[in-house]
Design a protein around this motif. Structure first.
Motif, short mmCIF file in Angstrom:
data_model
loop_
_atom_site.label_atom_id
_atom_site.label_comp_id
_atom_site.label_asym_id
_atom_site.label_seq_id
_atom_site.Cartn_x
_atom_site.Cartn_y
_atom_site.Cartn_z
N LEU A 25 0.83 -1.21 0.00
CA LEU A 25 0.00 0.00 0.00
C LEU A 25 0.85 1.26 0.00
N ASN A 26 2.00 1.21 0.66
CA ASN A 26 2.89 2.37 0.68
C ASN A 26 3.40 2.68 -0.73
N ILE A 27 3.80 1.65 -1.47
CA ILE A 27 4.28 1.86 -2.83
C ILE A 27 3.19 2.47 -3.70
N CYS A 28 1.98 1.94 -3.56
CA CYS A 28 0.85 2.47 -4.34
C CYS A 28 0.53 3.91 -3.95
N THR A 29 0.58 4.19 -2.66
CA THR A 29 0.27 5.54 -2.18
C THR A 29 1.31 6.55 -2.63
N VAL A 30 2.57 6.18 -2.55
CA VAL A 30 3.64 7.09 -2.98
C VAL A 30 3.51 7.38 -4.47
N ALA A 31 3.24 6.37 -5.27
CA ALA A 31 3.07 6.58 -6.72
C ALA A 31 1.88 7.49 -7.00
N LEU A 32 0.77 7.27 -6.31
CA LEU A 32 -0.40 8.12 -6.52
C LEU A 32 -0.16 9.56 -6.06
N LEU A 33 0.53 9.72 -4.93
CA LEU A 33 0.84 11.07 -4.46
C LEU A 33 1.75 11.80 -5.44
N MET A 34 2.72 11.09 -5.99
CA MET A 34 3.60 11.69 -7.00
C MET A 34 2.79 12.14 -8.22
N PHE A 35 1.92 11.27 -8.70
CA PHE A 35 1.13 11.60 -9.89
C PHE A 35 0.19 12.77 -9.62
N VAL A 36 -0.49 12.72 -8.49
CA VAL A 36 -1.41 13.82 -8.14
C VAL A 36 -0.63 15.12 -7.96
N GLY A 37 0.54 15.04 -7.33
CA GLY A 37 1.37 16.24 -7.17
C GLY A 37 1.80 16.81 -8.51
N GLY A 38 2.15 15.94 -9.46
CA GLY A 38 2.51 16.40 -10.80
C GLY A 38 1.34 17.07 -11.50
N LEU A 39 0.16 16.46 -11.39
CA LEU A 39 -1.03 17.08 -12.01
C LEU A 39 -1.36 18.41 -11.36
N MET A 40 -1.22 18.48 -10.04
CA MET A 40 -1.51 19.74 -9.35
C MET A 40 -0.49 20.81 -9.72
N LEU A 41 0.77 20.43 -9.90
CA LEU A 41 1.79 21.38 -10.32
C LEU A 41 1.47 21.90 -11.72
N PHE A 42 1.04 21.00 -12.59
CA PHE A 42 0.67 21.40 -13.94
C PHE A 42 -0.56 22.31 -13.94
N ALA A 43 -1.48 22.05 -13.00
CA ALA A 43 -2.70 22.86 -12.90
C ALA A 43 -2.51 24.11 -12.06
N ARG A 44 -1.27 24.36 -11.61
CA ARG A 44 -0.93 25.56 -10.84
C ARG A 44 -1.60 25.60 -9.47
N LYS A 45 -1.64 24.47 -8.81
CA LYS A 45 -2.20 24.40 -7.46
C LYS A 45 -1.05 24.34 -6.46
N LYS A 46 -1.12 25.16 -5.43
CA LYS A 46 -0.05 25.21 -4.43
C LYS A 46 0.04 23.96 -3.59
N GLY A 47 -1.02 23.17 -3.55
CA GLY A 47 -1.02 21.92 -2.78
C GLY A 47 -0.10 20.86 -3.35
N SER A 48 0.48 21.10 -4.52
CA SER A 48 1.39 20.12 -5.11
C SER A 48 2.60 19.89 -4.21
N SER A 49 3.06 20.92 -3.54
CA SER A 49 4.21 20.77 -2.63
C SER A 49 3.89 19.79 -1.52
N LEU A 50 2.66 19.85 -1.01
CA LEU A 50 2.25 18.94 0.05
C LEU A 50 2.25 17.49 -0.45
N CYS A 51 1.77 17.26 -1.65
CA CYS A 51 1.78 15.90 -2.21
C CYS A 51 3.20 15.37 -2.35
N PHE A 52 4.11 16.21 -2.81
CA PHE A 52 5.50 15.76 -2.98
C PHE A 52 6.17 15.47 -1.65
N VAL A 53 5.95 16.31 -0.65
CA VAL A 53 6.59 16.08 0.64
C VAL A 53 5.98 14.87 1.34
#
Length: 131
Positions: free
Chosen positions: A50-78
């Motif tokens: 589950l950790n591997i799946c969660t980390v991959a999803l957080l990375m992907f969501v963080g990338g999409l949020m960065l592309f969409a100009r959302k400040k929450g992307s930093s939280l997903c990456f950290v």
């Protein structure tokens, strides 16, 4: 006249989003080929799976949020960085820091750390403000 969406984002943002997409694909392939079977037969714990799946999803969501100009992307990456490093360090049996730093996963975490720092640097520019 508004600029096209691809002219309003720096090249590192595209590279970051591409890397996050690749991480998601790699995790998906691993889950489909080996991960699910390993977790089902008890070769790895369900927590690690589950950790591997969660980390991959957080990375992907963080990338999409960065592309969409959302400040929450930093939280997903950290969060992805913290989850990944925590589980990896807890599973290590070595006392040598040199051994830990030579493992491929820590090189990937260094890249995630760089992405997180870059997303924080974008906060000082007008990247998240301009649409």
């Amino acid at each position: 006249m508004p600029q096209p969406w691809y002219n309003t984002r720096p090249a590192p943002v595209f590279m970051t989003v591409f890397y996050c997409f690749i991480v998601l694909i790699q995790a998906g392939v691993w889950v489909a080929q080996e991960g699910f079977e390993q977790a089902r037969f008890g070769d790895i714990s369900i927590l690690v799976f589950l950790n591997i799946c969660t980390v991959a999803l957080l990375m992907f969501v963080g990338g999409l949020m960065l592309f969409a100009r959302k400040k929450g992307s930093s939280l997903c990456f950290v969060l992805a960085l913290a989850l990944g490093v925590t589980i990896s360090v807890s599973r290590m049996g070595s006392d040598s820091i040199v051994h830990l730093l030579t493992l491929p996963m820590f090189k990937e975490y260094a890249l995630v750390f760089g992405i997180w720092v870059y997303s924080l640097q974008l906060r000082t520019t007008d990247y998240f403000l301009s649409k």
